[in-house]
Design a protein around this motif. Structure first.
Motif, PDB file in Angstrom:
ATOM      1  N   PRO A  55      -5.981   7.154  -2.879  1.00 39.45           N
ATOM      2  CA  PRO A  55      -5.026   6.060  -2.764  1.00 39.45           C
ATOM      3  C   PRO A  55      -5.714   4.700  -2.745  1.00 39.45           C
ATOM      4  N   ARG A  87      -6.418   0.850  -1.775  1.00 35.58           N
ATOM      5  CA  ARG A  87      -6.364   0.106  -0.513  1.00 35.58           C
ATOM      6  C   ARG A  87      -6.594  -1.365  -0.799  1.00 35.58           C
ATOM      7  N   GLN A 118       0.614   9.204  -6.058  1.00 34.98           N
ATOM      8  CA  GLN A 118       0.737  10.612  -5.711  1.00 34.98           C
ATOM      9  C   GLN A 118       1.543  11.374  -6.761  1.00 34.98           C
ATOM     10  N   GLU A 147       0.828  -1.203   0.000  1.00 30.36           N
ATOM     11  CA  GLU A 147       0.000   0.000   0.000  1.00 30.36           C
ATOM     12  C   GLU A 147       0.861   1.250   0.000  1.00 30.36           C
ATOM     13  N   GLU A 148       1.934   1.248   0.783  1.00 29.83           N
ATOM     14  CA  GLU A 148       2.804   2.423   0.864  1.00 29.83           C
ATOM     15  C   GLU A 148       3.442   2.712  -0.482  1.00 29.83           C
ATOM     16  N   ARG A 158       2.371   1.724  -3.501  1.00 22.63           N
ATOM     17  CA  ARG A 158       1.347   2.129  -4.467  1.00 22.63           C
ATOM     18  C   ARG A 158       0.985   3.591  -4.288  1.00 22.63           C
ATOM     19  N   ASN A 159       0.757   3.983  -3.058  1.00 17.33           N
ATOM     20  CA  ASN A 159       0.356   5.360  -2.800  1.00 17.33           C
ATOM     21  C   ASN A 159       1.438   6.348  -3.216  1.00 17.33           C
TER      22      ASN A 159
END
Length: 216
Positions: A214, A216, A206, A198-199, A201-202
């Motif tokens: 974002p 999830r 961004q 997740e980190e 991907r976000n």
């Protein structure tokens, strides 16, 4: 150095650019094929190797307007981009003036175009060439133009997939649900975006879609 000598040097005004000393060598190297006594065909009847002749031509067609480089046809022609009508020198007739050489010509005109014993009025401080003229890749930027900002080179970063495995790679782009990474050794791989943590991907989203919610 003795104080009196130092003060004398500091008080000595900078010499104005002189045609024979500072500008003629530029024209000799770049323009004499068409504008000198040795030219096979004298273009425009303009000789740059003869100071008296050149000075008499200043007023004709505003070839040189002392103090005003922007109104001087001489300056205007040497900054016309390659391939456009009137560019100087013509194709296969020598090298174009460099940024430094163009700046020298502009400053010479701005200071009053000193040639021989003649020198005109200096231009306004607002028109000082070093304050106005900007270049990009050897060409003069026109009014309102800005040099393109170089894109930042991608940096080595650490990325993590859903299983917690980490890789060090440069992010290139994301398209069709896949992320392009550059690995060590310049090897490039496409990795499914959904398989990243997740980190990671976000972080990517961004950059490419700042307004996207974002994942999830």
């Amino acid at each position: 150095m003795k104080p009196i000598i130092l003060l004398t040097l500091l008080a000595t005004p900078c010499l104005a650019l002189d045609y024979k000393r500072d500008v003629l060598p530029i024209f000799e190297k770049k323009c004499f094929d068409c504008h000198s006594a040795g030219a096979e065909e004298l273009k425009g009847g303009l000789r740059l190797d003869d100071e008296e002749h050149f000075f008499k031509r200043f007023a004709k067609n505003d070839v040189v307007v002392p103090g005003d480089w922007d109104a001087s046809y001489l300056f205007v022609t040497v900054v016309i981009p390659p391939g456009e009508k009137g560019t100087m020198p013509p194709k296969n007739k020598g090298e174009r003036l460099t940024e430094q050489e163009i700046m020298t010509v502009a400053k010479w005109i701005h200071e009053g175009a000193k040639i021989g014993r003649e020198k005109g009025e200096k231009g306004s401080d607002e028109m000082e060439p070093s304050k106005i003229l900007k270049f990009h890749n050897g060409q003069l930027l026109r009014e309102g133009e800005e040099a393109p900002v170089a894109e930042a080179m991608p940096e080595w970063e650490e990325w993590t997939n859903r299983d917690g495995q980490k890789i060090t790679a440069k992010f290139i782009k994301v398209a069709n649900g896949k992320v392009s990474f550059e690995l060590k050794g310049e090897k490039k791989v496409d990795y499914p975006l959904e398989q990243l943590s997740e980190e990671s991907r976000n972080r990517i989203l961004q950059r490419v879609e700042p307004d996207m919610t974002p994942m999830r």
